[in-house]
Design a protein around this motif. Structure first.
Motif, PDB file in Angstrom:
ATOM      1  N   ALA A 283       0.831  -1.212   0.000  1.00 64.66           N
ATOM      2  CA  ALA A 283       0.000   0.000   0.000  1.00 64.66           C
ATOM      3  C   ALA A 283       0.864   1.259   0.000  1.00 64.66           C
ATOM      4  O   ALA A 283       0.698   2.149  -0.842  1.00 64.66           O
ATOM      5  CB  ALA A 283      -0.921  -0.010   1.211  1.00 64.66           C
ATOM      6  N   GLY A 284       1.805   1.307   0.922  1.00 61.85           N
ATOM      7  CA  GLY A 284       2.676   2.483   1.007  1.00 61.85           C
ATOM      8  C   GLY A 284       3.542   2.599  -0.222  1.00 61.85           C
ATOM      9  O   GLY A 284       3.761   3.690  -0.749  1.00 61.85           O
ATOM     10  N   GLY A 285       4.009   1.443  -0.688  1.00 60.72           N
ATOM     11  CA  GLY A 285       4.871   1.429  -1.877  1.00 60.72           C
ATOM     12  C   GLY A 285       4.131   1.933  -3.099  1.00 60.72           C
ATOM     13  O   GLY A 285       4.696   2.654  -3.914  1.00 60.72           O
ATOM     14  N   THR A 286       2.847   1.578  -3.201  1.00 61.11           N
ATOM     15  CA  THR A 286       2.073   2.051  -4.341  1.00 61.11           C
ATOM     16  C   THR A 286       1.988   3.572  -4.305  1.00 61.11           C
ATOM     17  O   THR A 286       2.196   4.250  -5.312  1.00 61.11           O
ATOM     18  CB  THR A 286       0.647   1.453  -4.305  1.00 61.11           C
ATOM     19  N   GLY A 287       1.717   4.107  -3.119  1.00 64.74           N
ATOM     20  CA  GLY A 287       1.633   5.562  -2.972  1.00 64.74           C
ATOM     21  C   GLY A 287       2.954   6.228  -3.282  1.00 64.74           C
ATOM     22  O   GLY A 287       3.021   7.176  -4.055  1.00 64.74           O
ATOM     23  N   PHE A 288       4.013   5.681  -2.704  1.00 68.63           N
ATOM     24  CA  PHE A 288       5.319   6.305  -2.901  1.00 68.63           C
ATOM     25  C   PHE A 288       5.771   6.162  -4.345  1.00 68.63           C
ATOM     26  O   PHE A 288       6.300   7.092  -4.946  1.00 68.63           O
ATOM     27  CB  PHE A 288       6.365   5.713  -1.957  1.00 68.63           C
ATOM     28  N   ALA A 289       5.535   4.949  -4.889  1.00 68.73           N
ATOM     29  CA  ALA A 289       5.936   4.700  -6.267  1.00 68.73           C
ATOM     30  C   ALA A 289       5.237   5.675  -7.195  1.00 68.73           C
ATOM     31  O   ALA A 289       5.843   6.246  -8.093  1.00 68.73           O
ATOM     32  CB  ALA A 289       5.588   3.270  -6.658  1.00 68.73           C
TER      33      ALA A 289
END
Lengths: 183, 437
Positions: free
Chosen positions: B105-111
């Motif tokens: 989830a966080g990675g999707t946002g950061f990515a």
């Protein structure tokens, strides 16, 4: 004898310092241009949506900055070992062979940059003599832009030569430039 | 010179120089000098290399690259990224494998905000792996999702790589960015399903531990303060594009200002953070732009020497269906990904692949998106995928390359599955751009 050496070294030291200042200064200008680009574009968008027409020159300047940013930043990036490279074969060579290979590659880099600097200077001079202009929203003397090519490639050649003389590889620990790797 | 000798000379020289350890940009320029001397009339050709570079660089379509990079760096250095992570972490509660979900989830946002799979992998790797190892997570489940979310960065807008590919393939930048929205969400969904299945089959992969439960009020506060504002920036970038307030190229700069305003509101827009962001964005921009500078003449040389048309004629003369040809092209990218970065792969293959795709009658937006995904798979292909090495760099000591390959494998399979889905169900990619028109 010693006095002669000191007298000789003084201008060399001054030149080295001046060169360093120019190298860093160019990178600072490149960074500033990047920020200026952001401000210029957003100003343009806001003005346009408010119904005012902003200057078409903003667009032209942004396009020129896109050329100047890499040219101004490239010698600094070479110094900072930030260019991307493929290390697969080099790291698997025995140390002596790796050192030799690195030196050959560095010489090739110096040659490539020096050739481009030479021809860049040639084009700049020709553009100046023939008063060539780059026609966009206004007529920009072309030599003023082309001038940055011999400057950038020339300084990059110096940077690679510096690594060659020091026997230092032109790449740091990271694989692909940027300081993401260091995070 | 026959076209196949031209191909061998031009591609061979670049590949040999790159493998010998020459910086990629200089390798392109070296091949250009040799090619220009040979195909463009000696010294005149070298002057042409510089003139082409001038033309290729002074192009407004390149604006999103520095802007998206600056946006991602600001997001990272101001601490907004960590803030979003912590919030997602707290919201997740006691779900089995929660840290793996947090990563996705966080990675999707950061990515999405950083648009760089390498940056995303490096950040998540250093942030999440130690935490997961401490909690007794199996090493594969700790590292896999991180390399997987790197893949999301290239397709979820804003993605700098997508902008570049669109420029190279002469397709609409906005369309390609929008085409990535649905597949991006699908891919995040596939990852979630994978982790869910994984923790059900092997509960020891992610031992449960009790976390302090956040009250409903606190959860609401977290969503409102730490998640929604970050999501708002992504919505802002896509929104101004779709609404026609700004062109896709300009939207990148708007997003940049969006992150700055957000950081200012959260009182974390400090001078050191700003300086570091500009410094980091400048490094990648200069590196990428210099490669583009070199590649401008490269594609022209391919055309000039007859290599492009020869190669395309040769490839289409085989009795292979368009679909077969697509798989061959994907195979080439996967292979190149073994020893090359995404940018170089893209610059080498685009001058051949896009005209070929057009000849075969493919929708170029659809093809562009598949190519982006393939580039990401190439990036994680053993033995030399660059992302694997970035992961190795941030992984705990004692992690072997084999561990990293095994961790990445299930997530690579998800991307491959998504590629197949897009191939056989094109609206997945072509629907959003069509709606926006």
């Amino acid at each position: 004898m010693r006095r002669a050496a000191v007298t000789f070294l003084r201008p060399v030291r001054f030149l080295t310092k001046a060169y360093e200042a120019v190298l860093r200064g160019m990178a600072v200008v490149a960074g500033a241009l990047m920020v200026a680009m952001m401000v210029a574009i957003v100003t343009d968008v806001v003005l346009r949506n408010l119904g005012t027409q902003s200057s078409a020159h903003l667009f032209t300047f942004t396009e020129y900055w896109l050329l100047l940013i890499p040219l101004l930043g490239a010698p600094w990036l070479a110094r900072e070992k930030g260019h991307i490279y493929v290390e697969v074969l080099l790291v698997n060579l025995p140390p002596a062979a790796r050192r030799a290979a690195t030196r050959i590659i560095l010489l090739a880099c110096v040659a490539v940059c020096a050739i481009l600097a030479w021809y860049g200077a040639d084009i700049t001079i020709r553009n100046y003599l023939q008063a060539e202009t780059d026609v966009r929203s206004f007529d920009m003397p072309r030599w003023m832009l082309m001038l940055f090519m011999p400057l950038s490639f020339g300084m990059m050649a110096i940077e690679f030569l510096r690594f060659f003389v020091r026997g230092e590889p032109p790449f740091g620990g990271g694989l692909a430039g940027g300081d993401h790797d260091a995070r | 010179m026959e076209w196949y000798w031209a191909v061998t000379l031009l591609f061979g020289l670049i590949v040999v120089l790159m493998l010998a350890g020459m910086p990629v940009a200089i390798a392109f320029l070296a091949a250009n000098i040799v090619g220009a001397m040979h195909f463009m009339g000696g010294a005149k050709g070298i002057a042409q290399v510089l003139d082409n570079g001038f033309g290729a660089m002074t192009n407004f379509a390149l604006v999103p690259i520095p802007m998206f990079l600056l946006m991602g760096e600001l997001f990272y250095y101001t601490g907004l990224a960590t803030r979003m992570f912590n919030a997602i972490d707290k919201l997740m509660g006691n779900v089995p494998g929660r840290l793996a979900y947090v990563t996705v989830a966080g990675g999707t946002g950061f990515a999405a905000l950083s648009g760089s799979s390498m940056g995303s992998t490096a950040l998540l790797g250093s942030l999440m792996v130690p935490e997961m190892m401490k909690r007794g997570y199996n090493k594969y489940l700790s590292m896999g999702p991180i390399m997987g979310t790197g893949g999301l960065a290239v397709i979820i807008p804003p993605s700098a790589l997508a902008v570049l590919l669109a420029t190279l393939g002469r397709i609409d930048v906005g369309d390609l960015l929008l085409a990535g929205v649905v597949p991006g969400v699908v891919l995040a969904g596939l990852y979630t399903a994978l982790i869910f299945g994984w923790t059900r089959v092997d509960p020891t992969a992610a031992p449960g531990y009790v976390v302090e439960r956040a009250s409903a009020a606190e959860k609401l506060r977290l969503v409102a303060l730490d998640i929604l504002p970050m999501v708002a920036v992504i919505v802002l970038v896509i929104g101004v594009m779709v609404a026609g307030v700004a062109t896709p190229t300009e939207a990148a700069a708007v997003g940049c200002v969006g992150v700055m305003i957000l950081a200012a509101v959260f009182r974390c827009l400090t001078w050191p953070a700003f300086r570091k962001s500009v410094d980091a964005a400048l490094r990648v921009t200069v590196m990428a732009f210099l490669i583009i500078f070199g590649s401008a003449t490269f594609s022209q040389l391919l055309a000039f020497s007859g290599a492009s048309s020869g190669l395309i004629k040769w490839a289409t003369a085989f009795d292979v269906t368009p679909l077969g040809m697509l798989f061959i092209m994907l195979g080439v990218i996967f292979f190149l990904g073994c020893f090359m970065d995404q940018l170089s792969m893209m610059l080498l293959t685009s001058p051949i692949f896009f005209p070929l795709a057009q000849t075969l009658g493919f929708d170029l937006i659809w093809f562009g998106l598949i190519m982006l995904l393939a580039l990401e798979v190439g990036y994680t292909t053993p033995p030399f995928g660059l992302l694997l090495f970035v992961m190795k760099g941030v992984a705990p000591p004692g992690t072997t390359m084999r561990d990293i390959y095994l961790a990445a494998a299930p997530f690579i399979l998800c991307v491959l599955l998504l590629i197949l889905l897009i191939i056989f169900f094109p609206p997945l990619a072509t629907w959003p751009p069509r709606v926006s028109h």
